[in-house]
Design a protein around this motif. Structure first.
Motif, PDB file in Angstrom:
ATOM      1  N   GLY A  18     -39.403 -23.551  30.022  1.00 39.14           N
ATOM      2  CA  GLY A  18     -38.814 -23.814  28.666  1.00 39.14           C
ATOM      3  C   GLY A  18     -37.993 -22.816  28.103  1.00 39.14           C
ATOM      4  O   GLY A  18     -37.550 -22.930  27.017  1.00 39.14           O
ATOM      5  N   GLU A  19     -37.441 -21.824  29.026  1.00 37.70           N
ATOM      6  CA  GLU A  19     -36.507 -20.689  28.401  1.00 37.70           C
ATOM      7  C   GLU A  19     -35.146 -21.439  27.897  1.00 37.70           C
ATOM      8  O   GLU A  19     -34.704 -20.681  27.196  1.00 37.70           O
ATOM      9  CB  GLU A  19     -36.701 -19.618  29.787  1.00 37.70           C
ATOM     10  CG  GLU A  19     -37.866 -19.122  29.900  1.00 37.70           C
ATOM     11  CD  GLU A  19     -37.634 -18.384  31.291  1.00 37.70           C
ATOM     12  OE1 GLU A  19     -36.474 -18.178  31.937  1.00 37.70           O
ATOM     13  OE2 GLU A  19     -38.887 -17.922  31.722  1.00 37.70           O
ATOM     14  N   ARG A  20     -34.824 -22.313  28.664  1.00 38.18           N
ATOM     15  CA  ARG A  20     -33.484 -22.634  28.323  1.00 38.18           C
ATOM     16  C   ARG A  20     -33.147 -24.188  28.192  1.00 38.18           C
ATOM     17  O   ARG A  20     -33.711 -24.951  29.135  1.00 38.18           O
ATOM     18  CB  ARG A  20     -32.545 -22.255  29.293  1.00 38.18           C
ATOM     19  CG  ARG A  20     -30.863 -22.190  28.903  1.00 38.18           C
ATOM     20  CD  ARG A  20     -30.022 -21.797  30.045  1.00 38.18           C
ATOM     21  NE  ARG A  20     -29.541 -22.972  30.692  1.00 38.18           N
ATOM     22  CZ  ARG A  20     -29.386 -23.307  32.053  1.00 38.18           C
ATOM     23  NH1 ARG A  20     -29.919 -22.672  32.761  1.00 38.18           N
ATOM     24  NH2 ARG A  20     -28.939 -24.400  32.467  1.00 38.18           N
ATOM     25  N   ARG A  21     -32.842 -24.596  27.224  1.00 40.73           N
ATOM     26  CA  ARG A  21     -32.796 -26.070  26.818  1.00 40.73           C
ATOM     27  C   ARG A  21     -31.271 -26.502  26.580  1.00 40.73           C
ATOM     28  O   ARG A  21     -30.562 -25.819  25.620  1.00 40.73           O
ATOM     29  CB  ARG A  21     -33.740 -26.806  25.864  1.00 40.73           C
ATOM     30  CG  ARG A  21     -33.871 -28.096  25.646  1.00 40.73           C
ATOM     31  CD  ARG A  21     -34.885 -28.436  24.487  1.00 40.73           C
ATOM     32  NE  ARG A  21     -34.955 -29.711  24.652  1.00 40.73           N
ATOM     33  CZ  ARG A  21     -36.302 -30.362  24.569  1.00 40.73           C
ATOM     34  NH1 ARG A  21     -37.327 -29.505  24.374  1.00 40.73           N
ATOM     35  NH2 ARG A  21     -36.500 -31.635  24.389  1.00 40.73           N
ATOM     36  N   VAL A  22     -30.840 -27.303  27.461  1.00 49.95           N
ATOM     37  CA  VAL A  22     -29.107 -27.784  27.268  1.00 49.95           C
ATOM     38  C   VAL A  22     -29.316 -29.427  27.112  1.00 49.95           C
ATOM     39  O   VAL A  22     -29.680 -30.167  27.718  1.00 49.95           O
ATOM     40  CB  VAL A  22     -28.561 -27.382  28.429  1.00 49.95           C
ATOM     41  CG1 VAL A  22     -27.138 -27.510  28.180  1.00 49.95           C
ATOM     42  CG2 VAL A  22     -28.491 -25.879  28.609  1.00 49.95           C
ATOM     43  N   THR A  23     -28.432 -29.797  26.061  1.00 48.80           N
ATOM     44  CA  THR A  23     -28.214 -31.079  25.945  1.00 48.80           C
ATOM     45  C   THR A  23     -26.883 -31.451  26.688  1.00 48.80           C
ATOM     46  O   THR A  23     -25.919 -30.694  26.508  1.00 48.80           O
ATOM     47  CB  THR A  23     -27.796 -31.354  24.108  1.00 48.80           C
ATOM     48  OG1 THR A  23     -29.033 -31.103  23.550  1.00 48.80           O
ATOM     49  CG2 THR A  23     -27.487 -32.737  24.085  1.00 48.80           C
ATOM     50  N   VAL A  24     -27.241 -32.618  27.576  1.00 50.12           N
ATOM     51  CA  VAL A  24     -26.215 -33.077  28.324  1.00 50.12           C
ATOM     52  C   VAL A  24     -25.391 -34.298  28.078  1.00 50.12           C
ATOM     53  O   VAL A  24     -24.374 -34.541  28.611  1.00 50.12           O
ATOM     54  CB  VAL A  24     -26.754 -33.088  29.908  1.00 50.12           C
ATOM     55  CG1 VAL A  24     -26.920 -31.634  30.319  1.00 50.12           C
ATOM     56  CG2 VAL A  24     -27.780 -33.826  29.984  1.00 50.12           C
ATOM     57  N   GLY A  25     -25.946 -35.037  27.086  1.00 51.93           N
ATOM     58  CA  GLY A  25     -25.336 -36.160  26.626  1.00 51.93           C
ATOM     59  C   GLY A  25     -26.283 -37.004  25.658  1.00 51.93           C
ATOM     60  O   GLY A  25     -27.205 -36.728  25.305  1.00 51.93           O
ATOM     61  N   VAL A  26     -25.464 -37.688  24.957  1.00 51.59           N
ATOM     62  CA  VAL A  26     -26.055 -38.746  23.751  1.00 51.59           C
ATOM     63  C   VAL A  26     -25.695 -40.112  24.394  1.00 51.59           C
ATOM     64  O   VAL A  26     -24.429 -40.327  24.531  1.00 51.59           O
ATOM     65  CB  VAL A  26     -25.775 -38.396  22.458  1.00 51.59           C
ATOM     66  CG1 VAL A  26     -26.186 -39.367  21.408  1.00 51.59           C
ATOM     67  CG2 VAL A  26     -26.172 -37.038  21.961  1.00 51.59           C
TER      68      VAL A  26
END
Length: 65
Positions: A18-26
């Motif tokens: 859980g060190e990095r969380r990236v939103t890739v789309g909606v």
């Protein structure tokens, strides 16, 4: 009043630990026939699992690495 048949879904990719969380789309998705939000959704050919519904009513799905 009946609930809407659609909902807003956000798709996040989460690194191990859980060190990095990236939103890739909606995306706007359809609810299940009973009005519930599905526990899994596909985005760009990958399966994401429901993580949480935020305070704005957006269902957040994650794919973990």
């Amino acid at each position: 009043m009946q609930p809407s048949n659609v909902f807003n879904a956000r798709f996040d990719e989460v690194a191990t630990g859980g060190e990095r969380r990236v939103t890739v789309g909606v995306q706007i998705l359809d609810r299940e026939s009973d009005g519930s939000i599905p526990v899994a959704a596909w985005f760009r050919g990958e399966e994401y699992r429901l993580d949480v519904e935020d305070q704005d009513g957006v269902a957040i799905y994650v794919r973990r690495f």
